[in-house]
Enzyme design. Structure first.
Site, PDB file in Angstrom:
ATOM      1  CG  PHE A  16       0.008   9.017   5.779  1.00 54.77           C
ATOM      2  CD1 PHE A  16      -0.278   7.729   6.182  1.00 54.77           C
ATOM      3  CD2 PHE A  16      -0.883   9.649   4.926  1.00 54.77           C
ATOM      4  CE1 PHE A  16      -1.412   7.073   5.732  1.00 54.77           C
ATOM      5  CE2 PHE A  16      -2.021   9.011   4.481  1.00 54.77           C
ATOM      6  CZ  PHE A  16      -2.288   7.713   4.886  1.00 54.77           C
TER       7      PHE A  16
ATOM      8  CB  ILE B 183      -9.084   2.645   9.544  1.00 53.73           C
ATOM      9  CG1 ILE B 183      -8.380   2.476   8.189  1.00 53.73           C
ATOM     10  CG2 ILE B 183      -8.136   3.261  10.564  1.00 53.73           C
ATOM     11  CD1 ILE B 183      -7.886   3.780   7.573  1.00 53.73           C
TER      12      ILE B 183
ATOM     13  CE1 TYR C 239       0.727   1.418   4.337  1.00 54.26           C
ATOM     14  CE2 TYR C 239       0.853  -0.970   4.407  1.00 54.26           C
ATOM     15  CZ  TYR C 239       1.118   0.261   4.974  1.00 54.26           C
ATOM     16  OH  TYR C 239       1.794   0.332   6.163  1.00 54.26           O
TER      17      TYR C 239
END
Length: 270
Positions: A201, A219, A191
């Site tokens: 990030f 999440i 990812y």
């Protein structure tokens, strides 16, 4: 990535163009080009940024403010500041207010305070909470609005993208033909995660190593998005804050209200 523990590789939204007159409008093609600028083609990463980063680190080592012996203790201060979330505090406090924070910290650590610390907290703690809560809400509200605009532009620029009832945006890049995961499964993925301004990030792609985790631990946007994929597939997920880290954000990397963009490749479902 995980709801409680993100393997952060890291931001500050720059409003340097706020003085531009409102009569200036971006064309749809310009917006679409900007939206796609951070795409990682076929999940490959050039080695050049890594070499540049090492060179920057070497140069910075020569600019340390103290000797190597003293820097050990300076590092402790840096560590404490990072744990407190220095990046988020900077967005909430004026420079003069930050100086008072440092003064209170220093006085308390050295035992040089002229007033009892517990009395200070009892007297001003509630007011502090109100100030920080109010300022945080204002910042996260602005960031949420920017995320909503980003999602609208992303949907305009990608006709194949779908927005689910929850607000997740899903765009298939390559259709897989293997097993489709459920929340009960463990997945192996690559990812590449960015903020809507393109700031990276976290990225397993940049680390050069896939990652495996139980889908139940991540999440909500990942749980829903991965469940729409099959092994061998690649997709872009645009995740609004209420399916990510909410108004609180996480660490210094992801502020409250942030919409997140992930490019995900699903290798294995167990």
């Amino acid at each position: 990535l995980e709801a409680s523990q993100f393997p952060i590789s890291i931001y500050n939204l720059n409003d340097s163009h706020s003085t531009v007159t409102n009569t200036m409008k971006l064309s749809k093609s310009t917006i679409c080009a900007a939206l796609s600028a951070s795409t990682v083609g076929a999940f490959t990463v050039s080695n050049t940024p890594r070499f540049a980063a090492r060179g920057l680190t070497t140069r910075n080592m020569a600019d340390m403010p103290h000797s190597d012996e003293d820097m050990v203790f300076y590092a402790l201060g840096v560590n404490l500041a990072k744990q407190l979330g220095d990046g988020q505090l900077k967005t909430l406090l004026e420079d003069s207010e930050m100086s008072l924070v440092v003064e209170g910290f220093s006085d308390t650590m050295k035992g040089e305070g002229t007033v009892d610390g517990q009395m200070v907290l009892m007297t001003y703690g509630m007011q502090l909470n109100e100030v920080l809560t109010s300022r945080s809400a204002g910042i996260s509200g602005k960031i949420k609005a920017e995320g909503e605009e980003f999602i609208a532009n992303f949907l305009d620029c990608n006709e194949d993208a779908v927005k689910t009832d929850s607000g997740l945006v899903y765009l298939s890049m390559t259709e897989g033909d293997g097993k489709q995961p459920t929340v009960a499964d463990t997945v192996e993925v690559h990812y590449h995660g960015t903020l809507i301004d393109g700031t990276v990030f976290d990225s397993s792609v940049q680390r050069g190593q896939t990652i495996s985790f139980p889908l139940s631990n991540v999440i909500k946007g990942w749980q829903e998005g991965l469940a729409m994929m099959k092994e061998g597939g690649k997709a872009t997920l645009v995740i609004p804050s209420d399916l990510a880290y909410g108004d609180a954000g996480t660490g210094d990397a992801i502020p409250g209200g942030a919409t997140l963009k992930f490019e995900v490749e699903l290798f294995k479902v167990n």
